[in-house]
Design a protein around this motif. Sequence first.
Motif, PDB file in Angstrom:
ATOM      1  N   HIS A 233       0.815  -1.215   0.000  1.00  0.00           N
ATOM      2  CA  HIS A 233       0.000   0.000   0.000  1.00  0.00           C
ATOM      3  C   HIS A 233       0.847   1.263   0.000  1.00  0.00           C
ATOM      4  CE1 HIS A 233      -3.549  -2.427   0.512  1.00  0.00           C
ATOM      5  NE2 HIS A 233      -3.024  -3.013   1.567  1.00  0.00           N
ATOM      6  N   THR A 234       2.137   1.147  -0.301  1.00  0.00           N
ATOM      7  CA  THR A 234       2.985   2.325  -0.386  1.00  0.00           C
ATOM      8  C   THR A 234       2.464   3.257  -1.471  1.00  0.00           C
ATOM      9  OG1 THR A 234       4.883   0.984   0.275  1.00  0.00           O
ATOM     10  CG2 THR A 234       5.349   3.142  -0.678  1.00  0.00           C
ATOM     11  N   ILE A 235       2.491   4.553  -1.198  1.00  0.00           N
ATOM     12  CA  ILE A 235       1.970   5.545  -2.142  1.00  0.00           C
ATOM     13  C   ILE A 235       3.138   6.241  -2.836  1.00  0.00           C
ATOM     14  CG2 ILE A 235       0.652   7.701  -2.360  1.00  0.00           C
ATOM     15  CD1 ILE A 235      -0.976   6.809   0.068  1.00  0.00           C
ATOM     16  N   TYR A 236       3.006   6.446  -4.165  1.00  0.00           N
ATOM     17  CA  TYR A 236       4.029   7.117  -4.955  1.00  0.00           C
ATOM     18  C   TYR A 236       3.386   8.240  -5.761  1.00  0.00           C
ATOM     19  CZ  TYR A 236       6.410   2.682  -4.051  1.00  0.00           C
ATOM     20  OH  TYR A 236       6.948   1.585  -3.447  1.00  0.00           O
ATOM     21  N   ASP A 237       4.180   9.266  -6.073  1.00  0.00           N
ATOM     22  CA  ASP A 237       3.675  10.270  -7.000  1.00  0.00           C
ATOM     23  C   ASP A 237       3.967   9.795  -8.423  1.00  0.00           C
ATOM     24  OD1 ASP A 237       6.406  12.631  -6.349  1.00  0.00           O
ATOM     25  OD2 ASP A 237       6.342  10.831  -7.595  1.00  0.00           O
ATOM     26  N   LEU A 238       3.615  10.601  -9.413  1.00  0.00           N
ATOM     27  CA  LEU A 238       3.750  10.175 -10.806  1.00  0.00           C
ATOM     28  C   LEU A 238       5.197  10.132 -11.270  1.00  0.00           C
ATOM     29  CD1 LEU A 238       0.696  11.975 -12.433  1.00  0.00           C
ATOM     30  CD2 LEU A 238       0.924   9.578 -11.784  1.00  0.00           C
ATOM     31  N   SER A 239       6.112  10.622 -10.442  1.00  0.00           N
ATOM     32  CA  SER A 239       7.538  10.537 -10.769  1.00  0.00           C
ATOM     33  C   SER A 239       8.188   9.311 -10.142  1.00  0.00           C
ATOM     34  CB  SER A 239       8.277  11.796 -10.300  1.00  0.00           C
ATOM     35  OG  SER A 239       7.776  12.944 -10.951  1.00  0.00           O
ATOM     36  N   GLY A 240       7.395   8.506  -9.416  1.00  0.00           N
ATOM     37  CA  GLY A 240       7.917   7.304  -8.785  1.00  0.00           C
ATOM     38  C   GLY A 240       8.509   7.530  -7.409  1.00  0.00           C
ATOM     39  N   ARG A 242       8.222   8.220  -3.293  1.00  0.00           N
ATOM     40  CA  ARG A 242       7.295   7.942  -2.190  1.00  0.00           C
ATOM     41  C   ARG A 242       6.598   9.232  -1.758  1.00  0.00           C
ATOM     42  NH1 ARG A 242       7.982   2.994   0.586  1.00  0.00           N
ATOM     43  NH2 ARG A 242       9.700   1.756  -0.246  1.00  0.00           N
ATOM     44  N   ALA A 243       5.336   9.127  -1.432  1.00  0.00           N
ATOM     45  CA  ALA A 243       4.553  10.292  -1.013  1.00  0.00           C
ATOM     46  C   ALA A 243       3.574   9.865   0.084  1.00  0.00           C
ATOM     47  CB  ALA A 243       3.803  10.887  -2.206  1.00  0.00           C
ATOM     48  N   ASP A 244       3.098  10.856   0.845  1.00  0.00           N
ATOM     49  CA  ASP A 244       2.137  10.508   1.885  1.00  0.00           C
ATOM     50  C   ASP A 244       0.701  10.537   1.371  1.00  0.00           C
ATOM     51  OD1 ASP A 244       2.518  13.758   3.547  1.00  0.00           O
ATOM     52  OD2 ASP A 244       1.579  13.202   1.635  1.00  0.00           O
ATOM     53  N   GLY A 245       0.499  11.120   0.197  1.00  0.00           N
ATOM     54  CA  GLY A 245      -0.825  11.125  -0.410  1.00  0.00           C
ATOM     55  C   GLY A 245      -1.835  12.026   0.269  1.00  0.00           C
ATOM     56  N   LYS A 246      -1.365  12.951   1.108  1.00  0.00           N
ATOM     57  CA  LYS A 246      -2.293  13.817   1.834  1.00  0.00           C
ATOM     58  C   LYS A 246      -2.709  15.036   1.028  1.00  0.00           C
ATOM     59  CE  LYS A 246      -0.523  12.451   6.384  1.00  0.00           C
ATOM     60  NZ  LYS A 246       0.100  12.931   7.653  1.00  0.00           N
ATOM     61  N   LYS A 247      -1.835  15.491   0.138  1.00  0.00           N
ATOM     62  CA  LYS A 247      -2.161  16.658  -0.669  1.00  0.00           C
ATOM     63  C   LYS A 247      -2.991  16.245  -1.886  1.00  0.00           C
ATOM     64  CE  LYS A 247       2.049  19.179   0.584  1.00  0.00           C
ATOM     65  NZ  LYS A 247       3.273  19.856   0.073  1.00  0.00           N
ATOM     66  N   PRO A 248      -3.850  17.134  -2.385  1.00  0.00           N
ATOM     67  CA  PRO A 248      -4.626  16.818  -3.588  1.00  0.00           C
ATOM     68  C   PRO A 248      -3.694  16.531  -4.766  1.00  0.00           C
ATOM     69  CG  PRO A 248      -5.532  18.747  -2.499  1.00  0.00           C
ATOM     70  CD  PRO A 248      -4.220  18.459  -1.828  1.00  0.00           C
ATOM     71  N   GLY A 249      -4.051  15.546  -5.566  1.00  0.00           N
ATOM     72  CA  GLY A 249      -3.238  15.208  -6.728  1.00  0.00           C
ATOM     73  C   GLY A 249      -3.491  13.777  -7.176  1.00  0.00           C
ATOM     74  N   VAL A 250      -2.700  13.335  -8.132  1.00  0.00           N
ATOM     75  CA  VAL A 250      -2.800  11.973  -8.666  1.00  0.00           C
ATOM     76  C   VAL A 250      -1.640  11.159  -8.119  1.00  0.00           C
ATOM     77  CG1 VAL A 250      -2.910  10.563 -10.753  1.00  0.00           C
ATOM     78  CG2 VAL A 250      -3.884  12.862 -10.756  1.00  0.00           C
ATOM     79  N   TYR A 251      -1.928   9.990  -7.558  1.00  0.00           N
ATOM     80  CA  TYR A 251      -0.922   9.127  -6.964  1.00  0.00           C
ATOM     81  C   TYR A 251      -1.075   7.704  -7.485  1.00  0.00           C
ATOM     82  CZ  TYR A 251      -0.478  12.986  -3.627  1.00  0.00           C
ATOM     83  OH  TYR A 251      -0.293  14.217  -3.064  1.00  0.00           O
ATOM     84  N   ILE A 252      -0.110   6.859  -7.083  1.00  0.00           N
ATOM     85  CA  ILE A 252      -0.145   5.443  -7.447  1.00  0.00           C
ATOM     86  C   ILE A 252       0.010   4.608  -6.184  1.00  0.00           C
ATOM     87  CG2 ILE A 252       1.033   3.598  -8.708  1.00  0.00           C
ATOM     88  CD1 ILE A 252       1.802   5.644 -10.792  1.00  0.00           C
TER      89      ILE A 252
END
Length: 261
Positions: A233-240, A242-252
């Motif tokens: 369940h690790t979250i990544y941004d579109l650049s690959g 790691r991210a916390d996914g708390k800010k609005p945006g597109v994640y993986i």
Amino acid sequence: MKTILLLLLSACWLPMQAQQTYHGMFSEGKTWNYKFYHYEDSIWYDEKQIPHLDKKEFVYDVAYIVEGDTIINGETYKRLYRHVKKGNNEPEAVYYNSAWRESNFQVYCVARNETNATKIYDFAMKLGDELETFEIARVDTLKVQENMYMRYSWRALQGSFRTYDYYWVEGIGGQEGLFRPYSIPLMACLCDNEYFESCYDHGECIFNWSDFEKEGMTNSIETIQRGNIHTDHTIYDLSGRRADGKKPGVYIRGGKKFVKK
């Protein structure tokens, strides 16, 4: 308002990324070049079972070239010929080798003197799919000669006697050459072998053997870990990253994109 605009742009961007041009495998005149090596059985190994790779009896060039069409069982195939260049003023020998066709990103071959097709490659497979004793561990993009190719990284499944990884590249074939998609086969004789060197199209080199292991542009974000394909369940941004996914945006997450509003 900025968030909505960002999401709209992201939604437009994602489909464009998925529409990367597929490179067909067989065009008229396309060529796969190999080196053929022959060793004497008596010098292949010494008493310590170490191969004498410097004791070649002879080496010559082999090229497999797409030349013309044929119809087999109502389907159109491209004919592949084997050209052998031994040098020493000997004439080039040419043999019909096999027939090939592509359909829905799948590649089929009919061997010489055969009438039934065998599926050799399937470029519609996805991350985590399994084939024989391998699984697709990564899918990324290679940039070679200004062209973008999808690369599939295969890894031996746990418990397999094969311990190495290898690659497929669309439009080129397997890392061991066009005829070896899954693994290095058991050879009838260790004294003879062909090694893939390069691929040419329209008279220009489009791919070298060393290109298989070039650094790629990540599509799958991270190599999957066996046993937790669906539980990471690790979250990544579109650049690959790691991210916390708390800010609005597109994640993986888990290999799938999601939108945080």
